[in-house]
Scaffold this motif. Structure first.
Motif, PDB file in Angstrom:
ATOM      1  N   ILE A  86       0.908  -1.170  -0.200  1.00 33.37           N
ATOM      2  CA  ILE A  86       0.582  -0.028   0.402  1.00 33.37           C
ATOM      3  C   ILE A  86       0.410   1.183  -0.243  1.00 33.37           C
ATOM      4  O   ILE A  86       0.736   2.685  -0.608  1.00 33.37           O
ATOM      5  CB  ILE A  86      -1.345   0.090   1.213  1.00 33.37           C
ATOM      6  CG1 ILE A  86      -1.487  -1.455   0.978  1.00 33.37           C
ATOM      7  CG2 ILE A  86      -1.763   1.165   1.582  1.00 33.37           C
ATOM      8  CD1 ILE A  86      -3.127  -1.341   2.591  1.00 33.37           C
ATOM      9  N   GLN A  89       2.003   1.752  -3.193  1.00 29.63           N
ATOM     10  CA  GLN A  89       1.101   2.488  -4.397  1.00 29.63           C
ATOM     11  C   GLN A  89       1.044   3.188  -4.387  1.00 29.63           C
ATOM     12  O   GLN A  89       0.898   4.597  -4.718  1.00 29.63           O
ATOM     13  CB  GLN A  89       0.018   1.406  -3.494  1.00 29.63           C
ATOM     14  CG  GLN A  89      -1.137   1.801  -5.572  1.00 29.63           C
ATOM     15  CD  GLN A  89      -2.659   1.105  -5.058  1.00 29.63           C
ATOM     16  OE1 GLN A  89      -2.279   0.550  -4.054  1.00 29.63           O
ATOM     17  NE2 GLN A  89      -3.411   1.806  -5.763  1.00 29.63           N
ATOM     18  N   ALA A  90       1.171   4.076  -2.524  1.00 30.44           N
ATOM     19  CA  ALA A  90       0.433   5.455  -2.103  1.00 30.44           C
ATOM     20  C   ALA A  90       1.468   6.113  -2.622  1.00 30.44           C
ATOM     21  O   ALA A  90       1.983   7.315  -3.051  1.00 30.44           O
ATOM     22  CB  ALA A  90       0.380   5.730  -0.762  1.00 30.44           C
ATOM     23  N   HIS A 141      -1.233  -0.841 -11.840  1.00 33.55           N
ATOM     24  CA  HIS A 141      -2.265  -1.432 -10.986  1.00 33.55           C
ATOM     25  C   HIS A 141      -3.437  -0.846 -11.250  1.00 33.55           C
ATOM     26  O   HIS A 141      -4.807  -1.500 -10.679  1.00 33.55           O
ATOM     27  CB  HIS A 141      -1.749   0.043  -9.596  1.00 33.55           C
ATOM     28  CG  HIS A 141      -1.599  -0.935  -8.666  1.00 33.55           C
ATOM     29  ND1 HIS A 141      -1.722  -0.864  -7.666  1.00 33.55           N
ATOM     30  CD2 HIS A 141       0.004  -1.087  -8.056  1.00 33.55           C
ATOM     31  CE1 HIS A 141      -1.011  -1.841  -6.568  1.00 33.55           C
ATOM     32  NE2 HIS A 141      -0.257  -1.488  -6.847  1.00 33.55           N
ATOM     33  N   SER A 142      -3.927   0.119 -11.487  1.00 29.87           N
ATOM     34  CA  SER A 142      -5.596  -0.004 -12.080  1.00 29.87           C
ATOM     35  C   SER A 142      -5.999  -0.394 -13.318  1.00 29.87           C
ATOM     36  O   SER A 142      -6.987  -0.426 -12.969  1.00 29.87           O
ATOM     37  CB  SER A 142      -5.449   1.644 -13.101  1.00 29.87           C
ATOM     38  OG  SER A 142      -5.008   2.934 -11.633  1.00 29.87           O
ATOM     39  N   LYS A 147      -6.458  -6.712  -5.992  1.00 27.33           N
ATOM     40  CA  LYS A 147      -5.382  -6.120  -5.633  1.00 27.33           C
ATOM     41  C   LYS A 147      -4.398  -7.096  -5.082  1.00 27.33           C
ATOM     42  O   LYS A 147      -3.385  -5.818  -5.140  1.00 27.33           O
ATOM     43  CB  LYS A 147      -6.084  -5.443  -4.415  1.00 27.33           C
ATOM     44  CG  LYS A 147      -7.022  -4.378  -4.450  1.00 27.33           C
ATOM     45  CD  LYS A 147      -6.460  -3.799  -5.644  1.00 27.33           C
ATOM     46  CE  LYS A 147      -7.519  -2.133  -5.752  1.00 27.33           C
ATOM     47  NZ  LYS A 147      -7.062  -1.451  -7.037  1.00 27.33           N
ATOM     48  N   ARG A 217      -2.173   9.386   1.414  1.00 25.66           N
ATOM     49  CA  ARG A 217      -2.666   8.467   0.303  1.00 25.66           C
ATOM     50  C   ARG A 217      -2.817   7.200   0.945  1.00 25.66           C
ATOM     51  O   ARG A 217      -3.748   6.401   0.051  1.00 25.66           O
ATOM     52  CB  ARG A 217      -1.582   8.543  -0.925  1.00 25.66           C
ATOM     53  CG  ARG A 217      -2.435   7.838  -2.504  1.00 25.66           C
ATOM     54  CD  ARG A 217      -1.713   8.124  -3.092  1.00 25.66           C
ATOM     55  NE  ARG A 217      -2.095   9.933  -3.961  1.00 25.66           N
ATOM     56  CZ  ARG A 217      -1.280  10.629  -3.837  1.00 25.66           C
ATOM     57  NH1 ARG A 217       0.607  10.310  -3.839  1.00 25.66           N
ATOM     58  NH2 ARG A 217      -1.008  11.680  -4.274  1.00 25.66           N
ATOM     59  N   THR A 218      -1.421   6.384   1.908  1.00 21.69           N
ATOM     60  CA  THR A 218      -2.152   5.602   2.514  1.00 21.69           C
ATOM     61  C   THR A 218      -3.289   4.836   3.093  1.00 21.69           C
ATOM     62  O   THR A 218      -3.613   4.394   2.970  1.00 21.69           O
ATOM     63  CB  THR A 218      -0.779   5.117   3.072  1.00 21.69           C
ATOM     64  OG1 THR A 218       0.930   5.508   2.635  1.00 21.69           O
ATOM     65  CG2 THR A 218      -0.503   4.315   3.660  1.00 21.69           C
ATOM     66  N   THR A 220      -5.874   6.527   2.553  1.00 24.20           N
ATOM     67  CA  THR A 220      -7.044   6.641   1.700  1.00 24.20           C
ATOM     68  C   THR A 220      -7.074   5.121   1.099  1.00 24.20           C
ATOM     69  O   THR A 220      -8.019   4.987   0.697  1.00 24.20           O
ATOM     70  CB  THR A 220      -7.016   7.579   0.462  1.00 24.20           C
ATOM     71  OG1 THR A 220      -7.438   8.440   1.072  1.00 24.20           O
ATOM     72  CG2 THR A 220      -8.198   7.633  -0.613  1.00 24.20           C
ATOM     73  N   ILE A 221      -6.394   4.538   0.738  1.00 23.60           N
ATOM     74  CA  ILE A 221      -5.908   3.603   0.139  1.00 23.60           C
ATOM     75  C   ILE A 221      -7.045   2.338   1.072  1.00 23.60           C
ATOM     76  O   ILE A 221      -6.713   1.109   0.830  1.00 23.60           O
ATOM     77  CB  ILE A 221      -4.238   2.930  -0.528  1.00 23.60           C
ATOM     78  CG1 ILE A 221      -4.245   3.970  -1.802  1.00 23.60           C
ATOM     79  CG2 ILE A 221      -4.468   1.400  -0.873  1.00 23.60           C
ATOM     80  CD1 ILE A 221      -3.286   3.742  -2.257  1.00 23.60           C
ATOM     81  N   GLU A 224     -10.276   2.519   1.661  1.00 26.43           N
ATOM     82  CA  GLU A 224     -10.139   1.236  -0.110  1.00 26.43           C
ATOM     83  C   GLU A 224     -10.327   0.179   0.886  1.00 26.43           C
ATOM     84  O   GLU A 224     -11.886  -0.705  -0.247  1.00 26.43           O
ATOM     85  CB  GLU A 224      -9.890   1.927  -0.974  1.00 26.43           C
ATOM     86  CG  GLU A 224     -10.509   1.538  -2.265  1.00 26.43           C
ATOM     87  CD  GLU A 224      -9.891   1.488  -3.686  1.00 26.43           C
ATOM     88  OE1 GLU A 224     -10.076   0.783  -4.707  1.00 26.43           O
ATOM     89  OE2 GLU A 224      -9.043   2.809  -3.026  1.00 26.43           O
ATOM     90  N   ARG A 225      -9.194  -0.699   1.095  1.00 27.89           N
ATOM     91  CA  ARG A 225      -9.396  -1.972   0.995  1.00 27.89           C
ATOM     92  C   ARG A 225      -9.918  -2.741   2.179  1.00 27.89           C
ATOM     93  O   ARG A 225     -10.381  -3.626   1.979  1.00 27.89           O
ATOM     94  CB  ARG A 225      -7.735  -2.029   1.073  1.00 27.89           C
ATOM     95  CG  ARG A 225      -7.074  -1.714  -0.124  1.00 27.89           C
ATOM     96  CD  ARG A 225      -5.587  -2.336  -0.169  1.00 27.89           C
ATOM     97  NE  ARG A 225      -4.753  -1.627  -1.675  1.00 27.89           N
ATOM     98  CZ  ARG A 225      -3.695  -3.146  -2.183  1.00 27.89           C
ATOM     99  NH1 ARG A 225      -3.888  -3.876  -1.154  1.00 27.89           N
ATOM    100  NH2 ARG A 225      -3.235  -2.190  -3.252  1.00 27.89           N
TER     101      ARG A 225
END
Length: 241
Positions: A86, A89-90, A141-142, A147, A217-218, A220-221, A224-225
């Motif tokens: 994560i 990704q961030a 990633h998108s 995931k 951003r971490t 937020t991810i 989401e997960r």
């Protein structure tokens, strides 16, 4: 990694973000003032050299974030650590943004210095490759809905691509390039003291900004997960935890 571990990191990151962003703002204001009002005019480049305070800071941060992204990707693959994936990704969007700023500001610095906005110089080309590596990481990633598969696939790009970072750094030594050599080395610097201090302040501002944005951003991810977990749903509704 258990959901409780992600929840704990979410909380800790939330307490750190204001400090990083506050420090970034203060350092940027100090660096901006010094760069434009205290630093003298450079003998050969005039006022155009002042863009280095943005250009160099962005370039260093972009390279630093890519190395960290590769390290966290490696940890994720080795330890099967969700949080490491994560964080990696961030980092990608901020690293890509800094890479773009470095390329864009470098083009405007190059026009009065070299007489052109762009040349296929070793330093410029390798920096452009770094920018595309970031975009490839984000796009992959998108493109993958699973995931876990996305984490592993994107990690390969970051780990393989990290070889490009030393190429960027040493390109001005290995090849005959238009880009000027390093102004700062481990032994000496060719910059005036006030210019050096201003640059280091701007670099510190960029690092603090990068840390704050990556942590945000971490979080937020993670939400989401973990959206099916009760704590994540509550945090998303409240906007904080």
């Amino acid at each position: 990694m258990h959901s409780s571990d992600l929840q704990a990191f979410y909380r800790k990151a939330g307490t750190l973000i204001p400090y990083f962003m506050g420090a970034a703002l203060v350092l940027f204001c100090v660096g901006f003032y010094m760069g434009f009002f205290e630093c003298p005019i450079e003998a050969r480049q005039g006022n155009s050299y002042r863009i280095i305070f943005i250009h160099v800071s962005a370039a260093w941060l972009s390279m630093f974030l890519y190395v960290l992204m590769a390290v966290f990707s490696l940890i994720g693959l080795w330890k099967n650590n969700t949080l490491a994936f994560i964080v990696a990704q961030a980092m990608a969007p901020t690293g890509a943004l800094m890479g773009f700023i470095a390329l864009f500001s470098g083009a405007f610095w190059g026009r009065p210095t070299w007489g052109t906005y762009w040349v296929w110089d070793a330093r410029l080309t390798s920096m452009l490759i770094l920018f595309f590596l970031y975009l490839g990481f984000i796009a992959l990633h998108s493109a993958i809905d699973d995931k876990r598969r996305a984490d592993r696939a994107a990690s390969v790009i970051s780990i393989v691509g990290v070889v490009n970072v030393p190429i960027i750094y040493f390109s001005v030594r290995w090849w005959n390039t238009l880009h000027q050599g390093a102004s700062i080395t481990s032994r000496s610097t060719s910059m005036a003291e006030i210019m050096l201090y201003t640059l280091l302040i701007m670099v510190a501002a960029g690092m603090c900004y990068g840390a704050g944005v990556v942590l945000s951003r971490t979080r937020t991810i993670i939400l989401e997960r973990e959206r099916r977990q009760a704590w994540a749903q509550k945090a998303a509704l409240e906007g904080k935890l």
